[in-house]
Design a protein around this motif. Structure first.
Motif, PDB file in Angstrom:
ATOM      1  N   PRO A  17      23.424  23.499  28.278  1.00  0.00           N
ATOM      2  CA  PRO A  17      24.696  23.252  28.971  1.00  0.00           C
ATOM      3  C   PRO A  17      24.614  23.812  30.395  1.00  0.00           C
ATOM      4  CG  PRO A  17      25.054  24.343  26.858  1.00  0.00           C
ATOM      5  CD  PRO A  17      23.572  24.346  27.118  1.00  0.00           C
ATOM      6  N   ILE A  18      25.067  23.044  31.356  1.00  0.00           N
ATOM      7  CA  ILE A  18      25.043  23.474  32.748  1.00  0.00           C
ATOM      8  C   ILE A  18      26.469  23.785  33.182  1.00  0.00           C
ATOM      9  CG2 ILE A  18      24.528  22.813  35.126  1.00  0.00           C
ATOM     10  CD1 ILE A  18      22.325  21.012  34.011  1.00  0.00           C
ATOM     11  N   ILE A  19      26.643  24.983  33.695  1.00  0.00           N
ATOM     12  CA  ILE A  19      27.947  25.395  34.197  1.00  0.00           C
ATOM     13  C   ILE A  19      27.955  25.104  35.691  1.00  0.00           C
ATOM     14  CG2 ILE A  19      29.529  27.317  34.539  1.00  0.00           C
ATOM     15  CD1 ILE A  19      28.343  28.569  32.002  1.00  0.00           C
ATOM     16  N   VAL A  20      28.860  24.222  36.105  1.00  0.00           N
ATOM     17  CA  VAL A  20      28.890  23.787  37.501  1.00  0.00           C
ATOM     18  C   VAL A  20      30.084  24.349  38.271  1.00  0.00           C
ATOM     19  CG1 VAL A  20      27.604  21.678  37.067  1.00  0.00           C
ATOM     20  CG2 VAL A  20      30.081  21.648  36.896  1.00  0.00           C
ATOM     21  N   GLY A  21      30.919  25.103  37.652  1.00  0.00           N
ATOM     22  CA  GLY A  21      32.073  25.672  38.336  1.00  0.00           C
ATOM     23  C   GLY A  21      33.343  24.954  37.901  1.00  0.00           C
ATOM     24  N   PRO A  22      34.460  25.293  38.418  1.00  0.00           N
ATOM     25  CA  PRO A  22      34.647  26.223  39.517  1.00  0.00           C
ATOM     26  C   PRO A  22      34.288  27.649  39.096  1.00  0.00           C
ATOM     27  CG  PRO A  22      36.771  25.679  38.589  1.00  0.00           C
ATOM     28  CD  PRO A  22      35.736  24.836  37.876  1.00  0.00           C
ATOM     29  N   TRP A  23      33.733  28.391  40.051  1.00  0.00           N
ATOM     30  CA  TRP A  23      33.302  29.756  39.777  1.00  0.00           C
ATOM     31  C   TRP A  23      34.488  30.698  39.872  1.00  0.00           C
ATOM     32  CZ3 TRP A  23      28.912  29.003  37.721  1.00  0.00           C
ATOM     33  CH2 TRP A  23      28.079  28.013  38.190  1.00  0.00           C
ATOM     34  N   PRO A  24      34.478  31.748  39.051  1.00  0.00           N
ATOM     35  CA  PRO A  24      35.557  32.737  39.183  1.00  0.00           C
ATOM     36  C   PRO A  24      35.474  33.393  40.554  1.00  0.00           C
ATOM     37  CG  PRO A  24      33.859  33.539  37.684  1.00  0.00           C
ATOM     38  CD  PRO A  24      33.498  32.133  38.043  1.00  0.00           C
ATOM     39  N   THR A  25      36.608  33.692  41.123  1.00  0.00           N
ATOM     40  CA  THR A  25      36.623  34.356  42.425  1.00  0.00           C
ATOM     41  C   THR A  25      36.933  35.835  42.230  1.00  0.00           C
ATOM     42  OG1 THR A  25      37.564  34.426  44.634  1.00  0.00           O
ATOM     43  CG2 THR A  25      39.057  33.764  42.869  1.00  0.00           C
ATOM     44  N   TYR A  26      36.295  36.635  43.036  1.00  0.00           N
ATOM     45  CA  TYR A  26      36.497  38.081  42.978  1.00  0.00           C
ATOM     46  C   TYR A  26      37.207  38.578  44.232  1.00  0.00           C
ATOM     47  CZ  TYR A  26      33.370  37.633  39.071  1.00  0.00           C
ATOM     48  OH  TYR A  26      32.822  37.253  37.880  1.00  0.00           O
ATOM     49  N   ALA A  27      37.614  37.664  45.106  1.00  0.00           N
ATOM     50  CA  ALA A  27      38.232  38.028  46.386  1.00  0.00           C
ATOM     51  C   ALA A  27      39.505  38.851  46.200  1.00  0.00           C
ATOM     52  CB  ALA A  27      38.524  36.777  47.207  1.00  0.00           C
ATOM     53  N   HIS A  28      40.242  38.593  45.134  1.00  0.00           N
ATOM     54  CA  HIS A  28      41.494  39.333  44.942  1.00  0.00           C
ATOM     55  C   HIS A  28      41.255  40.799  44.562  1.00  0.00           C
ATOM     56  CE1 HIS A  28      40.437  37.120  41.284  1.00  0.00           C
ATOM     57  NE2 HIS A  28      40.954  38.106  40.604  1.00  0.00           N
ATOM     58  N   PHE A  29      39.992  41.187  44.350  1.00  0.00           N
ATOM     59  CA  PHE A  29      39.665  42.588  44.055  1.00  0.00           C
ATOM     60  C   PHE A  29      39.143  43.327  45.282  1.00  0.00           C
ATOM     61  CE2 PHE A  29      38.970  40.413  39.934  1.00  0.00           C
ATOM     62  CZ  PHE A  29      39.951  41.068  39.202  1.00  0.00           C
ATOM     63  N   LYS A  30      39.061  42.665  46.442  1.00  0.00           N
ATOM     64  CA  LYS A  30      38.425  43.267  47.611  1.00  0.00           C
ATOM     65  C   LYS A  30      39.170  44.480  48.159  1.00  0.00           C
ATOM     66  CE  LYS A  30      40.479  40.127  50.940  1.00  0.00           C
ATOM     67  NZ  LYS A  30      40.209  39.040  51.855  1.00  0.00           N
ATOM     68  N   ASN A  31      40.423  44.670  47.773  1.00  0.00           N
ATOM     69  CA  ASN A  31      41.180  45.827  48.259  1.00  0.00           C
ATOM     70  C   ASN A  31      41.131  47.013  47.307  1.00  0.00           C
ATOM     71  OD1 ASN A  31      41.995  44.613  50.683  1.00  0.00           O
ATOM     72  ND2 ASN A  31      43.599  43.498  49.608  1.00  0.00           N
ATOM     73  N   LEU A  32      40.405  46.872  46.203  1.00  0.00           N
ATOM     74  CA  LEU A  32      40.227  48.012  45.303  1.00  0.00           C
ATOM     75  C   LEU A  32      39.326  49.043  45.967  1.00  0.00           C
ATOM     76  CD1 LEU A  32      39.548  46.255  41.864  1.00  0.00           C
ATOM     77  CD2 LEU A  32      41.620  47.477  42.559  1.00  0.00           C
ATOM     78  N   PRO A  33      39.390  50.282  45.498  1.00  0.00           N
ATOM     79  CA  PRO A  33      38.449  51.275  46.031  1.00  0.00           C
ATOM     80  C   PRO A  33      36.997  50.815  45.773  1.00  0.00           C
ATOM     81  CG  PRO A  33      40.186  52.348  44.777  1.00  0.00           C
ATOM     82  CD  PRO A  33      40.341  50.868  44.558  1.00  0.00           C
ATOM     83  N   GLU A  34      36.084  51.281  46.626  1.00  0.00           N
ATOM     84  CA  GLU A  34      34.693  50.815  46.561  1.00  0.00           C
ATOM     85  C   GLU A  34      34.074  50.970  45.177  1.00  0.00           C
ATOM     86  OE1 GLU A  34      30.460  51.177  48.919  1.00  0.00           O
ATOM     87  OE2 GLU A  34      32.006  52.678  49.311  1.00  0.00           O
ATOM     88  N   ARG A  35      34.300  52.083  44.524  1.00  0.00           N
ATOM     89  CA  ARG A  35      33.718  52.301  43.197  1.00  0.00           C
ATOM     90  C   ARG A  35      34.137  51.198  42.224  1.00  0.00           C
ATOM     91  NH1 ARG A  35      34.499  54.205  38.228  1.00  0.00           N
ATOM     92  NH2 ARG A  35      32.954  55.549  37.270  1.00  0.00           N
ATOM     93  N   GLU A  36      35.407  50.844  42.225  1.00  0.00           N
ATOM     94  CA  GLU A  36      35.907  49.806  41.330  1.00  0.00           C
ATOM     95  C   GLU A  36      35.339  48.429  41.688  1.00  0.00           C
ATOM     96  OE1 GLU A  36      37.728  52.322  42.369  1.00  0.00           O
ATOM     97  OE2 GLU A  36      38.453  53.227  40.529  1.00  0.00           O
ATOM     98  N   ARG A  37      35.143  48.181  42.989  1.00  0.00           N
ATOM     99  CA  ARG A  37      34.525  46.912  43.398  1.00  0.00           C
ATOM    100  C   ARG A  37      33.096  46.817  42.886  1.00  0.00           C
ATOM    101  NH1 ARG A  37      34.642  46.930  49.241  1.00  0.00           N
ATOM    102  NH2 ARG A  37      35.358  49.050  49.127  1.00  0.00           N
ATOM    103  N   TRP A  38      32.360  47.941  42.911  1.00  0.00           N
ATOM    104  CA  TRP A  38      30.991  47.927  42.373  1.00  0.00           C
ATOM    105  C   TRP A  38      31.011  47.709  40.867  1.00  0.00           C
ATOM    106  CZ3 TRP A  38      26.727  46.938  44.799  1.00  0.00           C
ATOM    107  CH2 TRP A  38      26.635  47.197  46.163  1.00  0.00           C
ATOM    108  N   VAL A  39      32.019  48.235  40.187  1.00  0.00           N
ATOM    109  CA  VAL A  39      32.162  47.993  38.745  1.00  0.00           C
ATOM    110  C   VAL A  39      32.394  46.503  38.497  1.00  0.00           C
ATOM    111  CG1 VAL A  39      33.639  48.411  36.731  1.00  0.00           C
ATOM    112  CG2 VAL A  39      32.934  50.321  38.171  1.00  0.00           C
ATOM    113  N   MET A  40      33.236  45.878  39.314  1.00  0.00           N
ATOM    114  CA  MET A  40      33.485  44.434  39.175  1.00  0.00           C
ATOM    115  C   MET A  40      32.204  43.640  39.421  1.00  0.00           C
ATOM    116  SD  MET A  40      36.610  44.131  38.270  1.00  0.00           S
ATOM    117  CE  MET A  40      36.718  42.368  38.422  1.00  0.00           C
ATOM    118  N   TYR A  41      31.424  44.047  40.417  1.00  0.00           N
ATOM    119  CA  TYR A  41      30.165  43.373  40.728  1.00  0.00           C
ATOM    120  C   TYR A  41      29.195  43.486  39.547  1.00  0.00           C
ATOM    121  CZ  TYR A  41      25.650  42.535  42.993  1.00  0.00           C
ATOM    122  OH  TYR A  41      24.397  42.076  43.305  1.00  0.00           O
ATOM    123  N   SER A  42      29.080  44.680  38.991  1.00  0.00           N
ATOM    124  CA  SER A  42      28.209  44.879  37.823  1.00  0.00           C
ATOM    125  C   SER A  42      28.669  44.029  36.651  1.00  0.00           C
ATOM    126  CB  SER A  42      28.194  46.356  37.413  1.00  0.00           C
ATOM    127  OG  SER A  42      27.635  47.135  38.436  1.00  0.00           O
ATOM    128  N   GLY A  43      29.973  43.947  36.462  1.00  0.00           N
ATOM    129  CA  GLY A  43      30.522  43.126  35.381  1.00  0.00           C
ATOM    130  C   GLY A  43      30.240  41.647  35.583  1.00  0.00           C
TER     131      GLY A  43
END
Length: 75
Positions: A17-43
């Motif tokens: 199966p090929i997943i073509v999107g739409p891709w989830p966006t993480y832009a709404h998390f950009k105002n979180l503290p840096e540590r939490e943004r890195w947690v989102m990236y790892s997730g």
């Protein structure tokens, strides 16, 4: 072998199966503290890895995925 079903036969990349999107966006998390943004990236990376191990193929290549998510999270 699938991470979700270890008894499932491996899928051929041509029939996976090929997943073509739409891709989830993480832009709404950009105002979180840096540590939490890195947690989102790892997730996000872990979720993609889980899908790939389950036999899914992403139309967005890995380098594009990393660039997009780090840009959206401002990390």
């Amino acid at each position: 072998m699938s991470i979700l079903n270890p008894h499932a036969p491996p899928q051929d990349a041509r029939t996976a199966p090929i997943i073509v999107g739409p891709w989830p966006t993480y832009a709404h998390f950009k105002n979180l503290p840096e540590r939490e943004r890195w947690v989102m990236y790892s997730g996000a990376k872990a979720h993609r890895e889980m899908l790939e191990q389950a036999g899914f193929v992403m139309s967005e290549n890995y380098d594009d995925f990393v660039r997009r998510v780090t840009r959206e999270l401002n990390v």
